[in-house]
Design a protein around this motif. Structure first.
Motif, PDB file in Angstrom:
ATOM      1  N   VAL A 166       0.709  -1.458   9.525  1.00 26.93           N
ATOM      2  CA  VAL A 166       1.233  -2.357   8.497  1.00 26.93           C
ATOM      3  C   VAL A 166       2.521  -1.797   7.906  1.00 26.93           C
ATOM      4  O   VAL A 166       2.640  -0.582   7.671  1.00 26.93           O
ATOM      5  N   ASP A 167       3.486  -2.691   7.749  1.00 25.30           N
ATOM      6  CA  ASP A 167       4.739  -2.334   7.070  1.00 25.30           C
ATOM      7  C   ASP A 167       4.760  -3.021   5.717  1.00 25.30           C
ATOM      8  O   ASP A 167       4.499  -4.228   5.651  1.00 25.30           O
ATOM      9  N   VAL A 168       5.073  -2.270   4.670  1.00 23.49           N
ATOM     10  CA  VAL A 168       5.134  -2.887   3.338  1.00 23.49           C
ATOM     11  C   VAL A 168       6.484  -2.601   2.699  1.00 23.49           C
ATOM     12  O   VAL A 168       7.194  -1.669   3.083  1.00 23.49           O
ATOM     13  N   GLU A 169       6.791  -3.417   1.739  1.00 22.57           N
ATOM     14  CA  GLU A 169       7.928  -3.150   0.870  1.00 22.57           C
ATOM     15  C   GLU A 169       7.393  -3.189  -0.550  1.00 22.57           C
ATOM     16  O   GLU A 169       6.644  -4.094  -0.909  1.00 22.57           O
ATOM     17  N   VAL A 170       7.752  -2.180  -1.351  1.00 24.66           N
ATOM     18  CA  VAL A 170       7.247  -2.132  -2.720  1.00 24.66           C
ATOM     19  C   VAL A 170       8.428  -2.368  -3.668  1.00 24.66           C
ATOM     20  O   VAL A 170       9.477  -1.730  -3.544  1.00 24.66           O
ATOM     21  N   ASP A 171       8.224  -3.302  -4.579  1.00 26.56           N
ATOM     22  CA  ASP A 171       9.257  -3.541  -5.594  1.00 26.56           C
ATOM     23  C   ASP A 171       8.990  -2.579  -6.746  1.00 26.56           C
ATOM     24  O   ASP A 171       8.000  -2.717  -7.467  1.00 26.56           O
ATOM     25  N   PRO A 172       9.851  -1.593  -6.947  1.00 31.79           N
ATOM     26  CA  PRO A 172       9.565  -0.565  -7.960  1.00 31.79           C
ATOM     27  C   PRO A 172       9.634  -1.122  -9.381  1.00 31.79           C
ATOM     28  O   PRO A 172       9.065  -0.553 -10.303  1.00 31.79           O
ATOM     29  N   GLU A 173      10.307  -2.230  -9.538  1.00 33.99           N
ATOM     30  CA  GLU A 173      10.411  -2.830 -10.882  1.00 33.99           C
ATOM     31  C   GLU A 173       9.113  -3.497 -11.272  1.00 33.99           C
ATOM     32  O   GLU A 173       8.556  -3.250 -12.339  1.00 33.99           O
ATOM     33  N   THR A 174       8.626  -4.380 -10.367  1.00 33.26           N
ATOM     34  CA  THR A 174       7.446  -5.191 -10.698  1.00 33.26           C
ATOM     35  C   THR A 174       6.159  -4.567 -10.173  1.00 33.26           C
ATOM     36  O   THR A 174       5.069  -4.910 -10.613  1.00 33.26           O
ATOM     37  N   GLY A 175       6.273  -3.661  -9.234  1.00 35.68           N
ATOM     38  CA  GLY A 175       5.089  -3.075  -8.620  1.00 35.68           C
ATOM     39  C   GLY A 175       4.489  -3.944  -7.546  1.00 35.68           C
ATOM     40  O   GLY A 175       3.434  -3.641  -6.986  1.00 35.68           O
ATOM     41  N   LYS A 176       5.165  -5.006  -7.202  1.00 32.29           N
ATOM     42  CA  LYS A 176       4.596  -5.913  -6.198  1.00 32.29           C
ATOM     43  C   LYS A 176       4.730  -5.327  -4.796  1.00 32.29           C
ATOM     44  O   LYS A 176       5.805  -4.854  -4.412  1.00 32.29           O
ATOM     45  N   VAL A 177       3.647  -5.364  -4.051  1.00 33.74           N
ATOM     46  CA  VAL A 177       3.647  -4.898  -2.660  1.00 33.74           C
ATOM     47  C   VAL A 177       3.738  -6.118  -1.754  1.00 33.74           C
ATOM     48  O   VAL A 177       2.900  -7.017  -1.835  1.00 33.74           O
ATOM     49  N   GLN A 178       4.779  -6.122  -0.925  1.00 33.10           N
ATOM     50  CA  GLN A 178       4.935  -7.225   0.024  1.00 33.10           C
ATOM     51  C   GLN A 178       4.565  -6.718   1.410  1.00 33.10           C
ATOM     52  O   GLN A 178       5.067  -5.686   1.853  1.00 33.10           O
ATOM     53  N   ILE A 179       3.671  -7.438   2.080  1.00 38.42           N
ATOM     54  CA  ILE A 179       3.343  -7.076   3.462  1.00 38.42           C
ATOM     55  C   ILE A 179       4.448  -7.647   4.350  1.00 38.42           C
ATOM     56  O   ILE A 179       4.622  -8.875   4.419  1.00 38.42           O
ATOM     57  N   LEU A 180       5.196  -6.774   5.004  1.00 41.13           N
ATOM     58  CA  LEU A 180       6.310  -7.240   5.837  1.00 41.13           C
ATOM     59  C   LEU A 180       5.832  -7.609   7.234  1.00 41.13           C
ATOM     60  O   LEU A 180       6.259  -8.588   7.815  1.00 41.13           O
ATOM     61  N   ARG A 181       4.963  -6.780   7.754  1.00 38.82           N
ATOM     62  CA  ARG A 181       4.511  -7.004   9.118  1.00 38.82           C
ATOM     63  C   ARG A 181       3.141  -6.359   9.263  1.00 38.82           C
ATOM     64  O   ARG A 181       2.910  -5.273   8.704  1.00 38.82           O
ATOM     65  N   LEU A 182       2.284  -6.985   9.965  1.00 40.77           N
ATOM     66  CA  LEU A 182       0.965  -6.382  10.177  1.00 40.77           C
ATOM     67  C   LEU A 182       0.488  -6.724  11.583  1.00 40.77           C
ATOM     68  O   LEU A 182       0.438  -7.893  11.968  1.00 40.77           O
ATOM     69  N   THR A 183       0.212  -5.703  12.344  1.00 35.09           N
ATOM     70  CA  THR A 183      -0.377  -5.889  13.666  1.00 35.09           C
ATOM     71  C   THR A 183      -1.816  -5.396  13.595  1.00 35.09           C
ATOM     72  O   THR A 183      -2.073  -4.266  13.179  1.00 35.09           O
ATOM     73  N   ALA A 184      -2.731  -6.280  13.957  1.00 34.22           N
ATOM     74  CA  ALA A 184      -4.161  -5.986  13.796  1.00 34.22           C
ATOM     75  C   ALA A 184      -4.832  -5.923  15.166  1.00 34.22           C
ATOM     76  O   ALA A 184      -4.744  -6.863  15.946  1.00 34.22           O
ATOM     77  N   PHE A 185      -5.453  -4.798  15.426  1.00 33.32           N
ATOM     78  CA  PHE A 185      -6.086  -4.547  16.724  1.00 33.32           C
ATOM     79  C   PHE A 185      -7.606  -4.620  16.563  1.00 33.32           C
ATOM     80  O   PHE A 185      -8.144  -4.166  15.559  1.00 33.32           O
ATOM     81  N   GLN A 186      -8.263  -5.143  17.578  1.00 30.87           N
ATOM     82  CA  GLN A 186      -9.727  -5.088  17.531  1.00 30.87           C
ATOM     83  C   GLN A 186     -10.314  -5.151  18.919  1.00 30.87           C
ATOM     84  O   GLN A 186      -9.868  -5.923  19.772  1.00 30.87           O
ATOM     85  N   ASP A 187     -11.319  -4.316  19.115  1.00 27.15           N
ATOM     86  CA  ASP A 187     -12.076  -4.352  20.371  1.00 27.15           C
ATOM     87  C   ASP A 187     -13.120  -5.462  20.270  1.00 27.15           C
ATOM     88  O   ASP A 187     -14.071  -5.357  19.499  1.00 27.15           O
ATOM     89  N   ALA A 188     -12.933  -6.509  21.054  1.00 29.96           N
ATOM     90  CA  ALA A 188     -13.829  -7.669  21.010  1.00 29.96           C
ATOM     91  C   ALA A 188     -14.909  -7.595  22.082  1.00 29.96           C
ATOM     92  O   ALA A 188     -15.694  -8.525  22.220  1.00 29.96           O
TER      93      ALA A 188
END
Lengths: 758, 758
Positions: free
Chosen positions: B613-635
């Protein structure tokens, strides 16, 4: 097996007992859900526009005004039903579909008054009803014909262009079927006496209390769910699929409780209409019939014309039997039960020389449906009346005469079927042995009559699934709609095998998506076919639990036996588990246990019935009062004697109604004049005495418990038995039914006139 | 089989395809029927009176004013539920029943705000709601405690008198469970570095969109029908039977569609209340929850306190792992998923020395329920955070570190279970191989994190019945409620065996009377257990149709084979019948065909997951934005890859919500302050990027098609992965979740203050 069963009756624990039916309390307290009780979110109500004419060409149907009405949500006509397909117009397949379709919503012609032409759906049933007036149908009224004799007349209006006689002319005779055995001419030559008589019976209705209904929900993916009250939801599924042009797998029919059917709830009427209205409106739609709709536009049974000719020797042997009968099929061909009539017509007797000519005749009445022992009451009434007359002529006891000619295992019925182990003799013996047969009769204008009855019964595919619950109960899933207590009669057969109380069985009649194909509840078949499926499913359960215990005890399956509700090791008495104990261990030993059986069994046995009836006739009013009636029936093994008795009583009362009062009064122009239950006169509890049922048990070797169907034969005997009793009371042979007060008075007047003039 | 499957993947025809789900169109067009869509004739509406206090003794409940109200049709209190029976008061059985019962309707004490105390039924829901004010409850308010740390404090108010500590004093610790493997002291002695950290997680709710509901109809013969939306109608049946004191065979539960459950729809809440109101009023009664009811009075999952201590060698081998975790059970004991957490906590790794102390702690919140991979997200978040810190300290690539310690077949999980063929290594390999792992990240305040996840999954008894229709389609009857497309995933397995299109299978989730016992839809078990039952049922069908054809062709069964949707004679190519052809011949060859399978399979495989997961954090507001997420799972084998992807995406978003925003805000006196979905902040589609799912397929040798459960593992990895990414972005270890804007700002301020002061 039969002889063994008879010699040493098996000691059943559940079969032969009289538990309260599983659906009993729900039904008597009014909580059971019937088709009209279905309520769905957003449901609309549909109403059907019906033909005011008995016979007319439809020039046009204009629905535009109805469609434009803001409160009308959908309008249906025959154009919304299945296309006739790629089959060339006039081909047999296309024609056959057209006839079925036209009986649901007429296309180019109406053939009976009350026939559905169009339908409307609205949020309120009243709005829908009013909106019917906005549909403009342009009819060209045609001459109509509403009885079988007139329909067969050379100048009769012809209903179907495709029906042609041998000379290529139009005819209303759809089918002529002949059964011939032996040498009929030689048979009559051997006879010392020959009696030939003609009989007429009227169209009668099954008179079920619950009107037809149908609710449909058509989802956008093309899946259709139908809720309705029927005798067979698989039949409704298949019929709807055909009329709508859908694969059967796209339709799920949910069986609601049924308030009587008696053969009249096998066909589709409202279901496809509800489906079309649902598809077009996007809402579930419900339709229910009024009583007028039921009487005018569902299937009553055939009115008829019957001629019977019997030859007998002076010592009472029947040497030849000839029959001619023509049954109304109503508006569409092939619906008259002429074949079932051939099975029953001479069934109690062994006759070497037989000739039967049977006719299926269309006329401008609703298409005929089955009615309890289809066709049998009509023809047996005629034969048993003639036999009564013969016995009088020969001065023979009517039971002795019948016993002399009795059909036995190995003899052949008129329809060619070889009799298996049947109970004709036992039924006749039972009449003779019954105190009623020799009880004194006092007063003039009273008389006693007897008559035999028979129904061949029927079978068909059936499916049962049985799930064992952890508390040692079993849920029994079946496809047979329960009309007369069959949930319990089937559950008893499952319980007998498993050795558990029938109250530990929870029966469910499942929808068509949830249980395997099961043929309709008709032909007295459920206790036989579905009972046998339950028997097999129970054995499937037993096999599985034997396997589980074998696993737990680490012994071979063969060392275990299941009996009396428990599993034991044949030689180690320590190893024993009751059904309840095993049921509690299933999840841990491999999961739940489900038994199943699917079958299409042959070997259903026919059922014989007989009545002794005492009547009193009021010569002033012509009213016939039934004083006493003892009704006999061979039930094979009576699974639930109380319900067998109920069937005997119910069928007998319907037979009395048919004999004495019920008939379709038709106007010249084909209108039903007595289209309410006030005017269509069925017997009520005040009209009949307590019917005394006598169950005879001649086990059917074709069923593991000896079960025969019991629902139908009981309606057959009363017609002739009452007519014979009326003759004994007043000396008049009533060869037309109903023997209504007016008919009796007329007959008495004719007799007096005849006596006076002679 | 596993290795064979991997070496030469079987060419499936239906498994692995992406058909539209059978219930899809119905659901997207709004026609599918959920519990609150049930409408019955004469149905009343119930409303529940709920406790305004988080903890109080109930001195009395006076319902007389409500009962006297003319519009109130019935009132229910705990006195109407099952008696505690013959078990002596205070016995384990009576106590256990009392706790279950009290959570449905409280008797002597309320343990959380919103707990049900009484209920009223009326013809209108508004009247019922108003009438609640006529019920007088006399409460003695007690001190409350609403977090696990406070609940374990020595002076905490004690909720249950029967919970005693070692010294016999009152305690809120209901269960202490320990798992110990190897020599924990020796393990830490071998370590070069030891990290010990403490984590806190908040109570979060499953957030399903459809509120709980229940409709009941109690007929006078004591049969009860319940309609509801649940994850397992057999569980609702069994739970209702217990609370009402009825045998299970007296209750039929009809499964309606379910608008999300995620573990929260396994327990009974409204169903027994509706049943009591129906029994007392003689009418069907429906109850539905408001969103406030759902959040205040159904089961969220545990808030927790977790301590993790890991020892590693300098080359990155984990030598010892110690964990302490205490989970909230809420009002009643034993509901915290501490055992499932033990299965997951260290599952990706092979560690010789382990000590786990797990605590189940009661407090004044609603009784906890399962939530997707119960317990696993909490403890895995802690472990994966510590591992990230270790990797940083060792300057090791986090995936390399994990691969060095990876669990393999034959290694043992913390809960003692020996691993079978698992996909931990393949999942780690997939991270490393994915372009995302090495993609550049620009800007400051952005960071990338990884985390592993695991769910042990579950199994249970399951029943399937399959009826062959005459047109070659199959109706598939199952007991597994369909939450995420399992109708289709199960139908695919049936279709694969029969060699027919999945569209030729019509699946039905049947009621508890109509299908055999089937355990709930949970533990990602349906595609495994019910899929396997469908596989077996299909083979049962094949065996039967082989038998039919053998009969028709008069050859031994063994000479026939069924493959690719057709039956052939092994040596006579003339003898061939397609499935459709055979289906059309069944009635004539012995009746319909029904296949069935009932099982309780073991061999369900656990599923591994991972996130980058890639995030960006806004240091002013504290908001965490998920920029990209690759999710793996053994099915295992992905039966329906699109639905596996959907599960991965859905679980990941729920994990993100848990990581970033969701939490129960409680007031001092135990009120939930954010009891709406505006204030209880779940992610919406605007809050997350497109989640990229990556399916890894390591077939499960315990299933004929290699299926593993896929519903849960995906929620586990996001918590730590996001926390690790946030650390990478802003250099702060977020050891408490949610990492809400306020928490981030606070952490940044503390870091600045720390840096400043250091």
């Amino acid at each position: 097996m039969a002889s063994e069963t008879e010699a040493v009756p098996r000691a059943y624990k559940v079969i032969g007992t009289r538990p309260i039916r599983h659906d009993g309390i729900e039904k008597v307290t009014g909580q059971a859900l019937y088709g009209a009780d279905v309520t769905l979110s957003g449901m609309l109500y549909g109403k059907v526009l019906r033909s005011p004419h008995a016979h007319a060409r439809i020039r046009s149907v204009d629905t535009s005004r109805a469609e434009a009405h803001p409160d009308v949500r959908a309008v249906a006509t025959s154009a919304d039903l299945a296309a006739l397909g790629d089959a060339p117009d006039g081909s047999a397949a296309a024609l056959s579909l057209k006839l079925v379709r036209d009986n649901v919503l007429a296309s180019d012609r109406v053939l009976y008054r009350g026939q559905a032409v169009a339908a409307v759906a609205a949020a309120s049933p009243h709005v829908a009803e009013e909106a019917l007036a906005l549909i403009d149908v342009d009819y060209e009224v045609l001459a109509s014909v509403t009885n079988v004799k007139a329909a067969m007349a050379p100048d009769a209006p012809v209903l179907h262009e495709h029906l042609l006689d041998d000379q290529g002319g139009g005819t209303n005779v759809a089918v002529h079927e002949q059964h011939r055995w032996g040498d009929i001419e030689a048979g009559f030559e051997q006879a010392a006496l020959v009696f030939e008589r003609e009989f007429r019976t009227k169209t009668v209705h099954q008179g079920y209390i619950e009107p037809q209904n149908g609710t449909a929900s058509w989802t956008p993916d093309g899946r259709l769910t139908i809720w309705c009250s029927s005798q067979g939801h698989f039949g409704i599924r298949d019929g709807s699929a055909r009329v709508l042009g859908l694969p059967v797998s796209q339709i799920n029919v949910v069986p609601m409780e049924i308030g009587g059917g008696f053969g009249g709830k096998l066909k589709v009427y409202l279901e496809p209409v509800a489906a079309v209205l649902s598809r077009k409106s996007g809402h579930p739609v419900q339709l229910t019939m009024s009583r007028i709709d039921v009487l005018e536009a569902t299937g009553p049974t055939s009115g008829s014309l019957v001629r019977i000719k019997l030859g007998v020797t002076t010592d009472g042997r029947i040497t030849a039997a000839q029959a001619y009968y023509a049954f109304e099929s109503g508006a569409y061909p092939g619906a008259a039960p002429i074949q079932a009539a051939a099975a029953a017509i001479l069934a109690p007797y062994q006759i070497d020389n037989i000739l039967i000519d049977a006719y299926d005749v269309v006329d401008n009445k609703p298409m005929s449906s089955a009615y309890r022992a289809p066709g049998a009451p009509i023809v047996v009434y005629a034969v048993e009346s003639v036999i009564d007359e013969i016995c009088e002529a020969l001065e023979m006891d009517p039971v002795e005469f019948r016993l002399l000619n009795v059909a036995e295992e190995g003899s052949r019925r008129a329809d060619g079927v070889m009799n298996g182990r049947i109970g004709a003799r036992e039924t006749m013996d039972a009449i003779r042995a019954h105190p009623h047969y020799s009880a004194p009769l006092d007063d003039k204008f009273t008389g006693r009559g007897v008559g035999m009855g028979f129904c061949r019964n029927n079978t068909g595919p059936s499916s049962v699934v049985a799930h064992v619950l952890s508390n040692g109960t079993v849920s029994l899933v079946e496809g047979s709609v329960d009309i007369g207590g069959s949930r319990t009669a089937v559950a008893q057969q499952l319980a007998e095998v498993l050795g558990i109380p029938v109250t530990d069985v929870v029966p469910t009649v499942a929808d068509t998506d949830t249980i395997g194909y099961t043929s309709s509840t008709g032909g007295s078949g459920v206790a036989f076919k579905t009972g046998m499926a339950a028997y097999e499913a129970a054995h499937d359960v037993v096999r599985q639990i034997v396997g589980r215990a074998a696993l737990v005890w680490d012994v071979p399956d063969e060392q275990l036996e299941y009996a009396d509700g428990a599993l034991r090791h044949k030689s180690d008495p320590e190893l024993r588990l009751s059904f309840k104990e095993i049921a509690g261990m299933l999840d841990e030993t491999g999961g739940p246990v489900t038994g199943r059986a699917t079958l299409n069994p042959t070997g259903h046995g026919g059922s014989y019935s007989a009545d002794i009836v005492d009547v009193e006739v009021d010569p002033e009013t012509g009213k016939v009062q039934i004083l006493r009636l003892t009704a006999f029936q061979d039930a094979g093994t009576a699974v639930h004697p109380a319900y067998v008795e109920g069937q005997i009583q119910g069928g007998t009362v319907q037979g009395i109604g048919w004999a004495l009062n019920e008939e379709y009064f038709m106007s010249e122009d084909g209108r039903l004049l007595n289209s309410s239950l006030l005017d269509y006169r069925m017997p009520t509890s005040l009209d009949v005495p307590m019917i005394e049922p006598v169950i005879i048990e001649v086990p059917n070797p074709g069923h593991p418990f000896g079960v025969r169907g019991v629902g139908e034969a009981n309606i057959v005997a009363p017609l002739a038995a009452v007519a014979n009793a009326v003759y004994a009371a007043i000396g008049v042979r009533m060869n037309d039914i109903p023997m209504s007060p007016a008919a009796i008075v007329r007959a008495l007047n004719e007799k007096t006139a005849g006596t006076a003039s002679s």
